[in-house]
Design an enzyme around this catalytic site. Sequence first.
Site, mmCIF file in Angstrom:
data_model
loop_
_atom_site.group_PDB
_atom_site.id
_atom_site.type_symbol
_atom_site.label_atom_id
_atom_site.label_comp_id
_atom_site.label_asym_id
_atom_site.label_seq_id
_atom_site.Cartn_x
_atom_site.Cartn_y
_atom_site.Cartn_z
ATOM 1 N N MET A 74 103.694 28.276 -82.825
ATOM 2 C CA MET A 74 103.030 29.391 -82.204
ATOM 3 C C MET A 74 103.573 29.611 -80.807
ATOM 4 O O MET A 74 102.842 29.571 -79.835
ATOM 5 C CB MET A 74 101.553 29.093 -82.114
ATOM 6 C CG MET A 74 101.278 27.740 -82.687
ATOM 7 S SD MET A 74 99.621 27.284 -82.694
ATOM 8 C CE MET A 74 99.019 28.158 -81.307
ATOM 9 N N PRO A 75 104.889 29.808 -80.752
ATOM 10 C CA PRO A 75 105.487 29.924 -79.414
ATOM 11 C C PRO A 75 105.182 31.273 -78.757
ATOM 12 O O PRO A 75 104.886 32.266 -79.417
ATOM 13 C CB PRO A 75 106.994 29.820 -79.694
ATOM 14 C CG PRO A 75 107.126 29.323 -81.102
ATOM 15 C CD PRO A 75 105.902 29.788 -81.819
ATOM 16 N N ILE A 76 105.260 31.237 -77.442
ATOM 17 C CA ILE A 76 105.232 32.460 -76.631
ATOM 18 C C ILE A 76 106.517 32.458 -75.804
ATOM 19 O O ILE A 76 106.793 31.485 -75.101
ATOM 20 C CB ILE A 76 104.031 32.489 -75.670
ATOM 21 C CG1 ILE A 76 102.712 32.400 -76.438
ATOM 22 C CG2 ILE A 76 104.061 33.745 -74.807
ATOM 23 C CD1 ILE A 76 101.496 32.136 -75.556
ATOM 24 N N TYR A 93 105.134 35.181 -80.376
ATOM 25 C CA TYR A 93 104.936 36.374 -79.549
ATOM 26 C C TYR A 93 106.060 36.419 -78.516
ATOM 27 O O TYR A 93 106.399 35.390 -77.927
ATOM 28 C CB TYR A 93 103.614 36.300 -78.782
ATOM 29 C CG TYR A 93 102.367 36.616 -79.571
ATOM 30 C CD1 TYR A 93 102.421 37.085 -80.878
ATOM 31 C CD2 TYR A 93 101.108 36.453 -78.993
ATOM 32 C CE1 TYR A 93 101.259 37.373 -81.582
ATOM 33 C CE2 TYR A 93 99.946 36.745 -79.691
ATOM 34 C CZ TYR A 93 100.032 37.202 -80.990
ATOM 35 O OH TYR A 93 98.879 37.493 -81.678
ATOM 36 N N GLN A 145 107.182 28.832 -74.280
ATOM 37 C CA GLN A 145 106.010 27.949 -74.371
ATOM 38 C C GLN A 145 105.828 27.533 -75.824
ATOM 39 O O GLN A 145 105.725 28.394 -76.711
ATOM 40 C CB GLN A 145 104.762 28.672 -73.878
ATOM 41 C CG GLN A 145 104.808 28.969 -72.379
ATOM 42 C CD GLN A 145 103.683 29.891 -71.950
ATOM 43 O OE1 GLN A 145 103.648 31.045 -72.361
ATOM 44 N NE2 GLN A 145 102.775 29.391 -71.136
#
Lengths: 78, 78, 78, 78, 78, 78
Positions: free
Chosen positions: B1-3, B48, C7
Amino acid sequence: MPIVTVQVTREGSTPARNSVTAEEKAAIIKGVSEVLLNVLNKPLESTYVVIEEVDLDNWGWGGLPTEQYRRIRAAAKS
Amino acid sequence: MPIVTVQVTREGSTPARNSVTAEEKAAIIKGVSEVLLNVLNKPLESTYVVIEEVDLDNWGWGGLPTEQYRRIRAAAKS
Amino acid sequence: MPIVTVQVTREGSTPARNSVTAEEKAAIIKGVSEVLLNVLNKPLESTYVVIEEVDLDNWGWGGLPTEQYRRIRAAAKS
Amino acid sequence: MPIVTVQVTREGSTPARNSVTAEEKAAIIKGVSEVLLNVLNKPLESTYVVIEEVDLDNWGWGGLPTEQYRRIRAAAKS
Amino acid sequence: MPIVTVQVTREGSTPARNSVTAEEKAAIIKGVSEVLLNVLNKPLESTYVVIEEVDLDNWGWGGLPTEQYRRIRAAAKS
Amino acid sequence: MPIVTVQVTREGSTPARNSVTAEEKAAIIKGVSEVLLNVLNKPLESTYVVIEEVDLDNWGWGGLPTEQYRRIRAAAKS
């Protein structure tokens, strides 16, 4: 190789202005870059500075939009 | 679930353009999402990507606003 | 002069690992820097990449800490 | 002294609107500031909230600009 | 009510140290807060400064982890 | 598809604790995700929350490291 991000409200530093001027931005960039040079020996050329101007509506303080909170604080002091 | 946050100056990638195009933005989104899929097995749908375009005045480098610093570097090389 | 912030949760990409490896970090850095070179002609030397590993407890999804939400989704699919 | 950053797409919460309204922003500021008061005993006056509205073109999901990805998901469900 | 975020690599400013010291952090906080006071008239008490120390493995430059890229640059100069 | 970043000092919410607990983190994640659901109709599953705990040394306020500034304010009030 520092990165410095400066977030400020989009408004003037005096009543006659309604935004941060290009001269003020240049002074912020110069100032914070020199802090990193003086304190940590980071060469100026290795520092990136990003200034983010935030609309007053988009900045909250005291649980309220900033302008509302400022009015309450100003009233409390007078 | 990287940003993934991509900060770039708001300018064109060629002299004829003055901003990042929608096609270039789509290519950045596709490219960095695929890096996370290939390297860390993160499904595309969990990533995202946020692109932040920063006005040249608001980006500092070498203790100066970017355009000034670029001129100095260009002059030093010639 | 892009800045890319990635992130990701602090965990391994396979069950046998419990963190992102140095090789994976290097591959992420290489991959996203090349995306900016290929799409926007940004020289590799002008791109900074910052990887932030976030503890699973500190990452929320679906209104829950990530591990709890993943269990619910996995159960819903089975 | 928390700082809460809320990133959302720049669009309306109903089809009749095309942006987040000032009332909605105030409600977000109030809501997240109260969460920090209730959970961690942080006084409202010590919390800053910054709302960042991101153009749809600049937000990627599923390896695509958001609007494209939403259309694909909507089509897949119908 | 500025917020200043300072991201630096987690390393010492001299060969004898391997991290930023508490004194150096205090000097950075003082320095950048004073820049905002002097340039934009922001009272010291309204400025938050957040220092983020980033492991060298997690900072990329030139498409490589920082230490590798520094070695290449140092070799090129010698 | 909001992203909410919550930055807090790494300390306990009561004198008996020295860090944010897992329960408090879960309550923050739940609370801020619900704010975005209630105010902007964002489904819980589309919101990511990232909590960043910042060491007290690394958080500046009033031009000083936070603990020093808190002592000064406490002394001024007594």
